[in-house]
Design an enzyme around this catalytic site. Sequence first.
Site, PDB file in Angstrom:
ATOM      1  N   LYS A   1      51.918  49.317 -73.386  1.00  0.00           N
ATOM      2  CA  LYS A   1      51.943  47.855 -73.273  1.00  0.00           C
ATOM      3  C   LYS A   1      50.526  47.288 -73.321  1.00  0.00           C
ATOM      4  CE  LYS A   1      51.610  46.093 -69.345  1.00  0.00           C
ATOM      5  NZ  LYS A   1      51.716  45.702 -67.926  1.00  0.00           N
TER       6      LYS A   1
ATOM      7  N   LYS B   1      40.379  43.912 -67.986  1.00  0.00           N
ATOM      8  CA  LYS B   1      41.341  44.979 -67.706  1.00  0.00           C
ATOM      9  C   LYS B   1      41.857  45.600 -68.998  1.00  0.00           C
ATOM     10  CE  LYS B   1      44.609  47.619 -66.083  1.00  0.00           C
ATOM     11  NZ  LYS B   1      45.701  47.239 -65.187  1.00  0.00           N
TER      12      LYS B   1
END
Length: 288
Positions: A236, A168
């Site tokens: 992030k 991811k």
Amino acid sequence: MKIGFIGLGIMGESMCANIVKKHDDTVYCSDLNKDQVAKLVAEGAVGVESNIEVAKNADVIISMVPKSEHVKAVYTEILPYIDETKICIDMSTIDPSVSVEVSKMIKAKGAQFADAPVVKSKPAAIAGTLGIYAGCDEELFPVIKPILSYMGENIIYMGENGKGLVMKVCHNTLAAEIQNGVNETLNLATKFGVSVEAFAKAVAIGGAQNFYLDGQWKNLEAENYTTAFSLENEHKDLGICQRLAAEADFVMPGLENAKRVYDKGLEAGIGKDDWRSTYKIVRGDYDA
């Protein structure tokens, strides 16, 4: 099989709603935002007051929260109520090392654990067409795949705990690097009188064709920055990738360049805007 869902944010709300629609047993949900819980209750979920109540009542516990520290806090809180009858699936995007740490904590109680982060954004969460990367024991994957199928249609087993998250993070970093290339070349083209639409159509028939531009050029042309996936969330993810690269002692110049753009977005106070707002940053809208 009763399912519990913890975390009803931008993505989690729609993911949980799809489980409620498609699952033939009880779905429990909890969130700090009680209005979000009430919306899911109206759709057929059972709202509970705490994560502990989710853990007590559900056979499968799914979490979708913002950061590594939140995942660790959730599973530390519910750990006394975890036993060999439970399956835990964390769908958050966090540091793989933290997820592996949590997996060991859960497995020590006899339960099973998977990291299953998602790709695509809010429209896909609503439609139930997310991509999902699973990291877990191989024998667990066929058990949880039907549950993940409530929320997504492309579900890939990536390997042991943590590997779904590695994939991811690499995916989102690649997307940011592609986006940065689009931002730079599109801005340059418009300076020489090429329209956004003409640019997108020309790229679509060439070797630089990409999913990001295909899906976002109309929003960029309309200056529509309504949030489907926030700039601060992608920031992030790029930070996680920086830590992975440092761990591997591997230099990633494209990552660093994209991260600088996102740093500037946070400094400009547009972290809550959609991630395509980076187009304006590269354009120079926030230069001093």
